[in-house]
Design a protein around this motif. Structure first.
Motif, PDB file in Angstrom:
ATOM      1  N   PRO A   1       3.956 -46.289 -69.724  1.00  0.00           N
ATOM      2  CA  PRO A   1       4.578 -45.204 -70.495  1.00  0.00           C
ATOM      3  C   PRO A   1       4.218 -43.855 -69.862  1.00  0.00           C
ATOM      4  CG  PRO A   1       3.384 -46.751 -71.895  1.00  0.00           C
ATOM      5  CD  PRO A   1       2.986 -47.053 -70.484  1.00  0.00           C
ATOM      6  N   PRO A   2       4.932 -42.753 -70.159  1.00  0.00           N
ATOM      7  CA  PRO A   2       5.875 -42.648 -71.273  1.00  0.00           C
ATOM      8  C   PRO A   2       7.295 -43.100 -70.974  1.00  0.00           C
ATOM      9  CG  PRO A   2       5.583 -40.508 -70.248  1.00  0.00           C
ATOM     10  CD  PRO A   2       4.629 -41.437 -69.554  1.00  0.00           C
TER      11      PRO A   2
ATOM     12  N   SER B   1      12.517 -49.010 -81.822  1.00  0.00           N
ATOM     13  CA  SER B   1      12.616 -47.737 -81.123  1.00  0.00           C
ATOM     14  C   SER B   1      11.932 -47.842 -79.766  1.00  0.00           C
ATOM     15  CB  SER B   1      11.950 -46.626 -81.944  1.00  0.00           C
ATOM     16  OG  SER B   1      10.546 -46.809 -81.985  1.00  0.00           O
TER      17      SER B   1
ATOM     18  N   GLY C   1       9.954 -45.695 -78.611  1.00  0.00           N
ATOM     19  CA  GLY C   1       8.561 -45.298 -78.831  1.00  0.00           C
ATOM     20  C   GLY C   1       7.677 -46.486 -79.170  1.00  0.00           C
ATOM     21  N   THR C   2       8.220 -47.446 -79.924  1.00  0.00           N
ATOM     22  CA  THR C   2       7.458 -48.662 -80.259  1.00  0.00           C
ATOM     23  C   THR C   2       7.140 -49.465 -79.016  1.00  0.00           C
ATOM     24  OG1 THR C   2       8.526 -48.775 -82.434  1.00  0.00           O
ATOM     25  CG2 THR C   2       7.516 -50.801 -81.605  1.00  0.00           C
TER      26      THR C   2
ATOM     27  N   TYR D   1       4.508 -47.511 -76.915  1.00  0.00           N
ATOM     28  CA  TYR D   1       3.182 -47.583 -77.545  1.00  0.00           C
ATOM     29  C   TYR D   1       2.537 -48.943 -77.292  1.00  0.00           C
ATOM     30  CZ  TYR D   1      -0.351 -47.476 -81.273  1.00  0.00           C
ATOM     31  OH  TYR D   1      -1.528 -47.524 -81.976  1.00  0.00           O
TER      32      TYR D   1
ATOM     33  N   VAL E   1       7.402 -36.275 -74.018  1.00  0.00           N
ATOM     34  CA  VAL E   1       6.558 -37.149 -74.836  1.00  0.00           C
ATOM     35  C   VAL E   1       6.576 -36.696 -76.290  1.00  0.00           C
ATOM     36  CG1 VAL E   1       4.201 -37.920 -75.227  1.00  0.00           C
ATOM     37  CG2 VAL E   1       5.087 -37.796 -72.896  1.00  0.00           C
ATOM     38  N   TYR E   2       6.524 -35.378 -76.496  1.00  0.00           N
ATOM     39  CA  TYR E   2       6.570 -34.854 -77.869  1.00  0.00           C
ATOM     40  C   TYR E   2       7.879 -35.246 -78.547  1.00  0.00           C
ATOM     41  CZ  TYR E   2       7.365 -31.568 -81.654  1.00  0.00           C
ATOM     42  OH  TYR E   2       7.677 -31.016 -82.869  1.00  0.00           O
TER      43      TYR E   2
ATOM     44  N   LEU F   1       9.869 -37.725 -77.806  1.00  0.00           N
ATOM     45  CA  LEU F   1       9.915 -39.174 -78.017  1.00  0.00           C
ATOM     46  C   LEU F   1       9.152 -39.581 -79.275  1.00  0.00           C
ATOM     47  CD1 LEU F   1       9.437 -40.554 -74.380  1.00  0.00           C
ATOM     48  CD2 LEU F   1      11.447 -40.881 -75.826  1.00  0.00           C
ATOM     49  N   THR F   2       8.018 -38.934 -79.491  1.00  0.00           N
ATOM     50  CA  THR F   2       7.196 -39.274 -80.666  1.00  0.00           C
ATOM     51  C   THR F   2       7.716 -38.613 -81.932  1.00  0.00           C
ATOM     52  OG1 THR F   2       5.676 -37.445 -80.140  1.00  0.00           O
ATOM     53  CG2 THR F   2       5.126 -39.632 -79.283  1.00  0.00           C
ATOM     54  N   SER F   3       8.695 -37.722 -81.800  1.00  0.00           N
ATOM     55  CA  SER F   3       9.248 -37.024 -82.969  1.00  0.00           C
ATOM     56  C   SER F   3      10.550 -37.646 -83.449  1.00  0.00           C
ATOM     57  CB  SER F   3       9.477 -35.543 -82.630  1.00  0.00           C
ATOM     58  OG  SER F   3       8.258 -34.920 -82.271  1.00  0.00           O
ATOM     59  N   GLN F   4      10.859 -38.833 -82.936  1.00  0.00           N
ATOM     60  CA  GLN F   4      12.005 -39.626 -83.395  1.00  0.00           C
ATOM     61  C   GLN F   4      13.359 -38.993 -83.084  1.00  0.00           C
ATOM     62  OE1 GLN F   4      11.266 -42.726 -84.554  1.00  0.00           O
ATOM     63  NE2 GLN F   4       9.159 -42.121 -84.152  1.00  0.00           N
TER      64      GLN F   4
END
Length: 641
Positions: A274-275, A291, A293-294, A297, A352-353, A355-358
């Motif tokens: 990742p990312p 997602s 992101g899943t 992670y 990255v931000y 991606l983690t913010s949906q």
């Protein structure tokens, strides 16, 4: 008759710009296209690009023209794109299997299928094209086949209906993932490369590791891993970063074959990290229904273990062969390069931000691309002008074609498998061979995935294996994410698995080493990576799932185990390892990686015994040396291999 190189470049550039315009309309103008309109433009444009850049016998060299037959194929692909683009509203409203199939649907559908199969042969190799032809024939030959292979067959009308007028064929899940996710991150990688991110990663890695044991090789591991996270292609990563890292390794004492193998393995692993990971990871997320992101992670720990093993192995090899640190190594130029380009990392932080913010992957990719352009203007050395932006778009479109065409052909195979019942037959066959043993099933899945991956890009290898192997693993009780990550890992590792190890062969071309020897060494360097997928299927704690204490314990023992297997492979741990000690240490490491209490205890015992022996032997050497009577022995780090 041949289209001149200049006109071929202009045509390819026009197609790339047209594709980018279609892909970015939904993002920046808020004007959503019909799904089949977007997908048909994606398929047609990328197919045309393949015919312009790859000939019948291989990629065209710089300055080589395009034969008229390939030009005609490219134009036909564009014509198919225009036709199906205009059918978007009709396809969205029609009822599959009920509404009529027009004569023009037959014509353009058959032409598109033929063009795709040949384009897949050119870009992904004969295996994928042969599978597509095999399953197309199987669709129509079903009533004439014996035993379990037989099925009721399918009319041409039904076949065309499914393949080009529904979401169960060419315009199915694989190509949807390519168009709606992969394309945008391939473009991001192209813009990063153009802005100097590749050089930044090399400078950063060289500054961090250049004066360590085997520093140049460690720099290659770190830089290739960093750039591999955004390049999405092991071969492209080798060719871009290897031209810098491999000569550095050669100058500091590493042999050509080993230097090429380190670069190939590190570049391959970038698709696991990742990312961004590789293009196949986006397709995986779409197939599993989670997602991205899943997926990213869950991949953190396995990717970290892969690179930790490679780093420790390089360190062990360097110590075994006496490649001592060079404290006088000049790093001023690398520091200067890092200071000039560090700001290129800012768009990655933003990505990255987001991606983690949906946010949607389409929007994340588009915003990141714009951020790269804006940030590049902070310094002249990274500034992207109009020519650079154009070159990045063309480069990204060319890279997207290597994913899109195999994805579209995989859609043909999926449709054939599902609607003839062959998917169920393959699943039952794998289950019958494995019986009730999950381990045997995983071994079979690994072998089949590596075979499917021979000579194919990672995304294509993953798609074929996911179609043929994934359902059987899930039927044995393996959760979808773990099953597809298992397949994904071995699709990636097929790039360094002989007899067709594409990344290793590309690295050998740069290093001047032997293709076969470089491939075998790459395979050896990646062996810890072959153990990790079996471990996370057995215990999802390695995917950061479950209780926090279990995660800490499992990850901790896996870290120790990976270091042990890597040190055993490199042949050094507190001194040179004898063959029995290497075997014992490697076995102990494998037992520690396997998430089971009994195996972990056995592995720890083996590790303590080997390290105790090595420590005693090292003290014996020191005492003998102090008495003036010592001679170099098998455990001396300064003795030769």
């Amino acid at each position: 008759m041949v289209l001149s190189p200049r006109h071929a470049r202009l045509l390819l550039g026009a197609i790339a710009l047209g594709l980018a315009a279609v892909q970015f309309i939904p993002v920046f103008m808020g004007r959503a296209l019909y799904e089949i309109s977007l997908l048909s433009a994606h398929v047609g444009a990328t197919t045309a690009i393949v015919y312009l850049m790859v000939g019948q016998s291989g990629r065209r060299k710089e300055g080589e023209g395009v034969p008229v037959l390939d030009l005609v194929c490219a134009l036909l692909a564009l014509a198919c794109a225009v036709y199906f683009f205009r059918q978007g509203g009709r396809v969205a409203e029609r009822i599959e299997g009920v509404d009529p199939v027009y004569t023009s649907d037959y014509v353009f559908g058959i032409v598109l299928i033929l063009l795709l199969v040949e384009a897949a042969r050119r870009i992904a190799g004969i295996v994928l094209a042969a599978l597509a032809v095999l399953f197309i024939v199987y669709v129509f030959a079903g009533p004439y086949l014996p035993g379990p292979l037989a099925h009721s067959g399918m009319s041409l009308k039904r076949f065309i209906d499914l393949q080009v007028l529904s979401d169960q064929g060419i315009f199915g899940t694989p190509i949807s993932a390519s168009a709606n996710m992969v394309f945008y991150f391939v473009i991001v990688g192209a813009f990063l490369e153009r802005s100097g991110a590749g050089r930044l990663f090399v400078d950063l890695a060289y500054c961090a590791t250049g004066r360590a044991w085997g520093g140049a090789a460690k720099a290659g591991v770190v830089s290739s891993g960093l750039f591999g996270t955004v390049s999405g292609s092991a071969v492209a990563n080798v060719l871009m970063s290897g031209v810098v890292t491999i000569p550095l390794m050669r100058r500091t004492g590493f042999k050509a074959n080993f230097a090429g193998a380190v670069e190939a393995t590190a570049s391959t692993g970038g698709q696991l990290a990742p990312p961004v990971m590789g293009a196949a990871a986006f397709i995986l997320a779409d197939i599993v229904g989670v997602s991205y992101g899943t997926v990213a992670y869950a991949a953190i720990v396995p990717a970290a273990l892969f690179y930790l093993s490679l780093y420790v192995l390089v360190d062990s090899h360097a110590r075994r062969h006496g490649l001592a640190p060079n404290k006088d190594l000049p790093l001023a130029e690398s520091w200067r390069g890092f200071r000039e380009r560090w700001h290129v990392l800012l768009p990655l932080v933003l990505m990255v931000y987001l991606l983690t913010s949906q946010y949607s992957l389409m929007r994340v990719g588009a915003v990141t691309m714009v951020a790269i352009i804006v940030v590049s203007w902070l310094r002249p050395v990274t500034r992207l002008g109009l020519k650079d932006i154009y070159a990045a778009l063309v480069s990204g479109a060319r890279s997207a074609a290597e994913v899109a065409v195999p994805s579209a052909v995989a859609g043909i195979i999926v449709g054939a498998l599902v609607h003839t019942g062959m998917a169920l037959h393959l699943e039952r066959w794998l289950l019958d061979v494995a019986g009730s043993s999950l381990f045997v099933s995983l071994l079979g899945a690994m072998f089949l995935t590596l075979v499917f991956g021979m000579g194919m890009p990672t995304a294509a290898a993953y798609l074929v294996a996911a179609i043929l192997v994934g359902p059987a693993l899930q039927n044995l009780g393996v959760p979808p994410l773990e099953a597809h990550l298992f397949i994904f890992y071995f699709s990636v590792l097929s790039m360094v698995t002989p007899p067709v190890a594409l990344a290793a062969y590309a690295a050998a071309g740069v290093s001047g080493g032997s293709l076969w020897t470089t491939g075998l060494i790459s395979f050896g360097l990646a062996i810890p990576g072959f153990i990790i997928p079996f471990a996370f299927v057995s215990d999802p704690s390695l995917l950061l799932q479950g209780d926090a204490l279990d995660i800490v314990r499992t990850v901790g023992t896996a870290v120790v185990g990976v270091c042990a297997t890597a040190a055993a492979s490199g042949g050094f741990a507190l001194g040179r390892l004898s063959t029995p000690a290497r075997a014992a240490l490697f076995a102990g490491g494998v037992l520690l990686i396997v998430p089971d209490n009994a195996s972990e205890i056995a592995g720890l015992v083996l590790l303590v015994l080997v390290m105790g022996w090595q420590l005693r032997f090292a003290r014996g050497q020191a005492g003998a040396a102090g008495g003036g009577a010592a001679k170099p022995d098998a455990c001396s780090e300064t003795s030769t291999s």
